[in-house]
Design an enzyme around this catalytic site. Structure first.
Site, PDB file in Angstrom:
ATOM      1  N   SER A  48       0.785  -1.236   0.000  1.00 26.61           N
ATOM      2  CA  SER A  48       0.000   0.000   0.000  1.00 26.61           C
ATOM      3  C   SER A  48       0.814   1.281   0.000  1.00 26.61           C
ATOM      4  CB  SER A  48      -0.957   0.024   1.193  1.00 26.61           C
ATOM      5  OG  SER A  48      -0.255  -0.074   2.401  1.00 26.61           O
TER       6      SER A  48
ATOM      7  N   HIS B 278      -0.051   4.288   7.703  1.00 26.11           N
ATOM      8  CA  HIS B 278       0.829   4.864   6.680  1.00 26.11           C
ATOM      9  C   HIS B 278       1.377   6.233   7.071  1.00 26.11           C
ATOM     10  CE1 HIS B 278      -2.156   2.233   4.653  1.00 26.11           C
ATOM     11  NE2 HIS B 278      -1.092   1.812   3.997  1.00 26.11           N
TER      12      HIS B 278
ATOM     13  N   ASP C 202      -2.471   7.953   8.664  1.00 22.73           N
ATOM     14  CA  ASP C 202      -3.588   7.138   9.128  1.00 22.73           C
ATOM     15  C   ASP C 202      -3.053   6.079  10.098  1.00 22.73           C
ATOM     16  OD1 ASP C 202      -2.436   5.100   7.609  1.00 22.73           O
ATOM     17  OD2 ASP C 202      -3.887   5.226   5.977  1.00 22.73           O
TER      18      ASP C 202
END
Length: 375
Positions: free
Chosen positions: A43, A343, A340
């Protein structure tokens, strides 16, 4: 849920940077300009592939991308508020185009020569990793897709030029491994069978055996310049700190211990590949120490917190619910190490990118990104 990918992210992010360092520029010397960046991972390197998958791991919802100028603040599928490390490094080196996501309909023609991004939120070295998200692209599938791109480049510019483009003018960035722990081995329900039958040593050896085969396969497809990030301090992310109700200066021991165990053997694997694959250069990015430095000494770098997510909900560190339209959003995004629960923020990515470009040998070895580009 996309968030859990986070740390691969971290690691990823650091790596992604590389991806873009490879991109060609109009004004540079021919000997120093790279042709393309081919990005593999999870991600933190995903620039939008998961937008095109029926998956629970997506970042194409607000307020993700709120500070991403190229899209006017609209979400693109990047798991952060702005640029990834790859975006930042590409800009600093004069790159005019980001590597396009493989699943994007625009990944055709000349765009392929600037590079392609195969990374996928939730993806891992093992094919079973991330199945909690339903769909994601594992490393094996990402390489399958590069094989398709490789053939397309042959048709685009001819076999001889294509081989030179891939071997001499392209960098292959691999940011993977965190999800194999967080969304596989350490996942209580889905991984219990694996944990009953595999010790940590056995699981780590299994991971590295698969990764070695994957990197060798890329080499056989003419990849020669690689950068690999190790797994970051996954026990220190807001999600882990929140669910374990830790103090701000505490991290969860087991995930970090597993990461260090993997990282030690990864370094040995990189040395082995450098010795055994003629003409290839594998660069080791010490993401773990780089991120730990940022987390431990956050105030020194201008941050006010390295424990609380800027965008999220739940618990002391807003670390349970992923970033979305109903999330609590901080106003000082550049003062948070984490965007978040999983990340890093763009501000953290900027600092990481600068370190990687500068090339402190304790973070990037045996050479820095500019040196790898100019080989």
């Amino acid at each position: 849920m996309a968030s859990k990918d986070f740390l691969s992210s971290l690691a990823s992010a650091f790596l992604l940077f590389i991806a873009y360092t490879a991109a060609a520029t109009d004004g540079g010397d021919e000997g120093t300009a790279l042709g393309a960046s081919y990005i593999f991972g999870d991600s933190l390197v995903d620039a939008g592939n998961n937008n095109f998958l029926p998956t629970l791991s997506k970042a194409n919802i607000k307020p993700n991308g709120i500070d991403f100028k190229a899209s006017g603040g609209k979400p693109t599928g990047r798991y952060t508020n702005g640029r990834t490390i790859g975006d930042i490094i590409g800009e600093e080196l004069g790159q005019k185009h980001y590597a396009v996501p493989f699943l994007d309909p625009n990944s055709t023609g000349q765009a392929l020569l600037y590079g392609v991004n195969y990374a996928s939120g939730g993806g891992g070295i093992m094919n079973a990793t991330g199945r909690i998200f339903v769909n994601r692209l594992s490393m094996d599938i990402q390489i399958d897709y590069f094989n398709i791109t490789r053939k397309q480049i042959d048709k685009l510019i001819g076999a001889s030029k294509a081989k030179e483009h891939i071997m001499k003018k392209s960098i292959f960035s691999i940011t993977i491994g965190s999800n194999d722990f967080l969304n596989n081995y350490l996942l209580p329900v889905l991984s219990i069978g694996a944990r009953v039958t595999q010790t940590p040593d056995s699981f780590v050896d299994d991971l590295l055996s698969h990764l070695k085969a994957q990197l060798t396969r890329l080499y056989q497809l003419d990849a020669r310049k690689f950068i690999l990030g190790n797994v970051g301090p996954i026990g220190c992310i807001p999600y882990q700190r929140t669910i374990n109700q830790l103090n701000e200066d505490e991290c969860v021991a087991l995930p970090n211990q597993l990461a260090l165990q993997y990282n030690s053997k990864l370094k040995d694997l990189i040395a082995q590949l450098n010795d055994n694959l003629p003409g290839a250069t594998f660069v080791h990015a010490n993401v773990y120490d780089l991120v730990m430095e940022l987390i431990t000494n956050y105030a020194k770098y201008g941050f006010k917190t390295a424990s609380k997510a800027c965008c999220g909900n739940g618990g002391q560190y807003a670390g349970i619910i992923p970033c979305g339209p109903t999330s609590t959003l901080c106003t000082d995004r550049d003062k948070h190490v984490f965007w978040d629960p999983y990340h890093p923020s763009e501000a953290a990515n900027v600092l990481i990118a600068k370190q990687l470009i500068a090339g402190d040998p304790k973070y990037v070895s045996p050479m820095n990104l500019k040196e790898l580009r100019d080989l």
